[in-house]
Design an enzyme around this catalytic site. Structure first.
Site, PDB file in Angstrom:
ATOM      1  N   HIS A  65      -8.690  -4.291   2.620  1.00 39.82           N
ATOM      2  CA  HIS A  65      -7.361  -4.668   2.103  1.00 39.82           C
ATOM      3  C   HIS A  65      -7.178  -6.188   2.149  1.00 39.82           C
ATOM      4  O   HIS A  65      -6.135  -6.696   2.569  1.00 39.82           O
ATOM      5  CB  HIS A  65      -6.243  -3.971   2.883  1.00 39.82           C
ATOM      6  N   TYR A 333      -9.665  -2.120  13.383  1.00 37.94           N
ATOM      7  CA  TYR A 333      -8.741  -3.194  12.993  1.00 37.94           C
ATOM      8  C   TYR A 333      -8.914  -4.390  13.919  1.00 37.94           C
ATOM      9  O   TYR A 333      -8.865  -5.543  13.494  1.00 37.94           O
ATOM     10  CB  TYR A 333      -7.277  -2.716  13.018  1.00 37.94           C
TER      11      TYR A 333
HETATM   12  C1  HEM Z   1     -11.276   5.430  10.328  1.00 39.39           C
HETATM   13  C2  HEM Z   1     -10.469   5.097   9.382  1.00 39.39           C
HETATM   14  C3  HEM Z   1     -10.106   3.679   8.999  1.00 39.39           C
HETATM   15  C4  HEM Z   1     -10.750   2.506   9.248  1.00 39.39           C
HETATM   16  C5  HEM Z   1     -12.050   2.296  10.016  1.00 39.39           C
HETATM   17  C6  HEM Z   1      -9.969   1.438   8.677  1.00 39.39           C
HETATM   18  C7  HEM Z   1     -10.283   0.086   8.718  1.00 39.39           C
HETATM   19  C8  HEM Z   1      -9.472  -0.938   8.340  1.00 39.39           C
HETATM   20  C9  HEM Z   1      -9.686  -2.329   8.608  1.00 39.39           C
HETATM   21  C10 HEM Z   1     -10.908  -2.889   9.335  1.00 39.39           C
HETATM   22  C11 HEM Z   1      -8.635  -3.038   8.122  1.00 39.39           C
HETATM   23  C12 HEM Z   1      -8.413  -4.547   8.211  1.00 39.39           C
HETATM   24  C13 HEM Z   1      -7.588  -4.843   9.465  1.00 39.39           C
HETATM   25  C14 HEM Z   1      -7.233  -6.296   9.671  1.00 39.39           C
HETATM   26  O1  HEM Z   1      -8.102  -7.189   9.614  1.00 39.39           O
HETATM   27  O2  HEM Z   1      -6.050  -6.573   9.938  1.00 39.39           O
HETATM   28  C15 HEM Z   1      -7.754  -2.090   7.513  1.00 39.39           C
HETATM   29  C16 HEM Z   1      -6.572  -2.409   6.891  1.00 39.39           C
HETATM   30  C17 HEM Z   1      -5.706  -1.460   6.379  1.00 39.39           C
HETATM   31  N1  HEM Z   1      -5.828  -0.094   6.448  1.00 39.39           N
HETATM   32 FE1  HEM Z   1      -7.317   0.943   7.265  1.00 39.39          FE
HETATM   33  N2  HEM Z   1      -8.868   1.984   8.094  1.00 39.39           N
HETATM   34  C18 HEM Z   1      -8.913   3.347   8.277  1.00 39.39           C
HETATM   35  C19 HEM Z   1      -7.990   4.269   7.867  1.00 39.39           C
HETATM   36  C20 HEM Z   1      -6.828   3.975   7.203  1.00 39.39           C
HETATM   37  C21 HEM Z   1      -5.833   4.932   6.802  1.00 39.39           C
HETATM   38  C22 HEM Z   1      -5.879   6.435   7.075  1.00 39.39           C
HETATM   39  C23 HEM Z   1      -4.845   4.215   6.182  1.00 39.39           C
HETATM   40  C24 HEM Z   1      -3.555   4.685   5.557  1.00 39.39           C
HETATM   41  C25 HEM Z   1      -2.780   5.531   5.999  1.00 39.39           C
HETATM   42  C26 HEM Z   1      -5.211   2.824   6.203  1.00 39.39           C
HETATM   43  C27 HEM Z   1      -4.468   1.796   5.674  1.00 39.39           C
HETATM   44  C28 HEM Z   1      -4.736   0.463   5.813  1.00 39.39           C
HETATM   45  C29 HEM Z   1      -3.905  -0.589   5.293  1.00 39.39           C
HETATM   46  C30 HEM Z   1      -2.614  -0.411   4.525  1.00 39.39           C
HETATM   47  C31 HEM Z   1      -4.497  -1.794   5.663  1.00 39.39           C
HETATM   48  C32 HEM Z   1      -4.004  -3.179   5.330  1.00 39.39           C
HETATM   49  C33 HEM Z   1      -2.899  -3.558   6.264  1.00 39.39           C
HETATM   50  C34 HEM Z   1      -2.496  -4.967   5.983  1.00 39.39           C
HETATM   51  O3  HEM Z   1      -1.765  -5.209   5.008  1.00 39.39           O
HETATM   52  O4  HEM Z   1      -2.923  -5.829   6.761  1.00 39.39           O
HETATM   53  N3  HEM Z   1      -6.420   2.706   6.831  1.00 39.39           N
HETATM   54  N4  HEM Z   1      -8.283  -0.812   7.669  1.00 39.39           N
END
Ligand code: HEM
Ligand code: HEM
Lengths: 361, 177
Positions: A65, A333
């Site tokens: 993202h 995260y």
């Molecule tokens: C095992 C499952 C998941 C992994 C490993 C994962 C991993 C990640 C990582 C590494 C980031 C970047 C974090 C940062 O640097 O701040 C991220 C951002 C994000 N993830 Fe996930 N994610 C997973 C599941 C999900 C699910 C289920 C959702 C939704 C319900 C989701 C929604 C988001 C969103 C919206 C962002 C961006 C947030 C922002 O605006 O900073 N993720 N995710």
């Protein structure tokens, strides 16, 4: 120092030297064990984030993202959820939030309209015991139920590094091996992207617990439901890589954008630990309040850029279910956040062409 | 004053309780930052709470060390060995302070309040800032490895005294009289 020592004794038992060596060997081996040196079957947070960031690192940016825009406003609570949770944010009244609309993917300059998934994240009451961080996506369910399977899904979906194309055979083999992805694929087939960030529906996907004053808990999922419809928003500039951001900005310049946070209450037939199964539409739904988005900033200028929207940061009155996907998100995260934070500290984004001028993302 | 050959009961209790706690904290820390397992969330919460316990203990220990007489090292130790011993001990104390402090500060810089066992919350010491977070996060990781190295050296030296020299240094922390 009158104590007689045996230090002058000529023979030091071989046994003692060995005991010393073995003890230190055990300590060193234990250290390496816990540091993961002998792990070659478990997917780690590091491996997961390596896969997400891909071969070209965008220094200073989120590994997932990466492209987004900051928003802010008020959460206007209806007070209706306070029967189920003691969290202050659900009491009748307003709480300011900062948020972020984003698209899935690791490229901070990717074209908005090519992204398969759109997202909304927000945080209230930061740096207090009442802090709540939320990250939501457009799909209502996950395709798979464990981080391991999700890792394999991302591997299957990854384009071939040489041709830049996805391997359709690999993808269909993956989904065949994972029948739990049925609901996700049905959603995907029926989904048409909305004409605006402001008219999408965003889902918690994972379930959480609400805790009331009596200590009773209730599993919930929620969805941010837009007040506006696609017919009411200005058209998208199909040519622009930043079409969604531009459209949102022009919308916010006219009036605030509203979403209702609709909470679905699980009943005893629902498995709150499995994010692949939708809950029936007959379940009770409660409108917790609305997110009223009034302002925006580019992510290199706004506070959302430096925010880690870790969904495991929950206020008193809420807690995490045992959903393995949800529980994997904290470490992943944190790993992405650590990488981009350190790059920001070391100003590495300045030397990175794409990151130029995009500090604190 | 009569020179002591052994650490006091308080000193020994603090030493062994903290040894157990700190080594567990280091091993838990190393594994939890990699783990995507379901227990990871509780592990992090416990890590923070026990980390604060460690901070309280090290403060008590420093006061205790400062107020009590420590047994001196055997005369036949070389100057180099003495310097090595005191450098390692200073390094160990610095690590014991740096680990929990950097942990607390990294949390605050990321906008997270540190809560101890769900009982009470600590004040935020610094402003929310991704650069502060990066600094204290990296300090936490780097100090952990320096700490592990010092512990390795410390145990090696202690066992060397205990098993090979048998000069009373080992037993000074192991038993009373
Ligand atoms: C095992 C499952 C998941 C992994 C490993 C994962 C991993 C990640 C990582 C590494 C980031 C970047 C974090 C940062 O640097 O701040 C991220 C951002 C994000 N993830 Fe996930 N994610 C997973 C599941 C999900 C699910 C289920 C959702 C939704 C319900 C989701 C929604 C988001 C969103 C919206 C962002 C961006 C947030 C922002 O605006 O900073 N993720 N995710
Ligand atoms: C004696 C005390 C402590 C020791 C020995 C210790 C040790 C460690 C170690 C070895 C790691 C893994 C570092 C890495 O591999 O990168 C770690 C991570 C961590 N520690 Fe500590 N720690 C201590 C105290 C604390 C305290 C007091 C807090 C917070 C209040 C804290 C919060 C954390 C957090 C949040 C992480 C994970 C960071 C991430 O996921 O990026 N620690 N700790």
């Amino acid at each position: 120092m009158t104590k007689t020592t045996r230090s002058n004794k000529p023979t030091i038992g071989v046994f003692r030297v060995c005991a010393l060596a073995v003890s230190m060997g055990v300590f060193a081996t234990a250290t390496l064990y816990f540091a993961g040196a002998f792990n070659d079957d478990q997917v780690t947070a590091q491996a997961f984030v390596d896969l997400q960031q891909g071969s070209k690192v965008h220094a200073g940016f989120r590994r997932a993202h990466a492209k987004g825009i900051c928003v802010s406003g008020n959460f206007e609570s209806t007070g209706l959820l306070s029967a189920y949770s003691t969290a202050n944010v659900f009491k009748l009244g307003n709480t300011p939030f900062i948020g972020r609309f984003s698209i899935a993917g690791n490229n901070p300059t990717a074209p908005d309209l090519k992204a398969p998934v759109r997202s909304l994240a927000f945080v209230v009451n930061t740096a207090t015991d009442d802090e709540w961080r939320v990250a939501m996506n457009t799909p209502p369910v996950m395709a798979v139920a464990t981080p391991d399977a999700f890792y394999k899904q991302l591997q299957a979906l990854a384009p071939n590094p040489e041709t830049g194309k996805r391997d359709a055979k690999k993808i269909s083999a993956f989904f065949k091996a994972h029948p739990e992805s049925k609901a996700f694929n049905e959603w995907k087939a029926s989904y048409t992207p909305a004409n605006s960030f402001a008219t999408e529906r965003y889902n918690s996907i994972n379930a959480f617990y609400l805790h009331d004053a009596q200590g009773k808990r209730q599993a919930v999922r929620w969805q941010a439901v837009p007040r506006m419809s696609d017919q009411e928003v200005a058209g998208l500039d199909q040519q622009s890589p930043d079409a969604l951001q531009q459209q949102l900005i022009s919308q916010l310049e006219k009036q605030p954008v509203r979403f209702d946070l609709m909470f679905t209450l699980a009943d005893s037939n629902d498995d709150e630990n499995n994010p692949t199964i939708p809950w029936p539409s007959s379940r009770q739904v409660i409108n917790a309040g609305s997110l009223v988005i009034a302002d925006w900033r580019f992510q290199n200028e706004g506070a959302c850029g430096a925010q880690n929207f870790d969904p495991l940061v929950l206020p008193k009155g809420m807690s995490a279910t045992a959903d393995p996907i949800l529980r994997a998100r904290g470490a992943a995260y944190a790993q992405s956040f650590r990488r981009r934070a350190t790059e920001t500290l070391l100003n590495q984004h300045i030397t990175d062409k794409e990151g130029a001028g995009d500090a604190r993302n | 004053m009569h020179a002591t050959k052994h650490y006091s009961a308080t000193s020994r209790l603090l030493h062994w309780a903290m040894a157990l706690l700190l080594i567990s904290m280091l091993f838990l820390g190393l594994s939890m930052v990699q783990s995507l397992a379901v227990w990871q969330v509780e592990a992090v919460a416990l890590h923070k709470s026990f980390g604060i316990v460690a901070l309280i203990l090290v403060i008590i220990r420093l006061i205790n060390t400062w107020r009590s007489v420590s047994p001196s090292l055997p005369n036949e130790l070389s100057q180099l060995q003495r310097i090595a011993a005191s450098a390692t001990h200073t390094g160990l104390y610095i690590s014991m302070l740096l680990m929990p402090l950097s942990g607390w500060l990294m949390q605050n810089a990321d906008g997270r309040v540190v809560n101890v066992f769900g009982l009470f919350s600590l004040p935020n010491l610094i402003a929310v800032d991704i650069r502060y977070f990066a600094f204290f996060r990296e300090v936490h990781a780097l100090a952990a490895w320096v700490f592990l190295l010092l512990i390795f050296m410390h145990i090696s030296a202690a066992l060397y005294h205990g098993l090979i020299k048998s000069d009373g240094v080992f037993s000074s922390m192991f038993k009373g009289r």
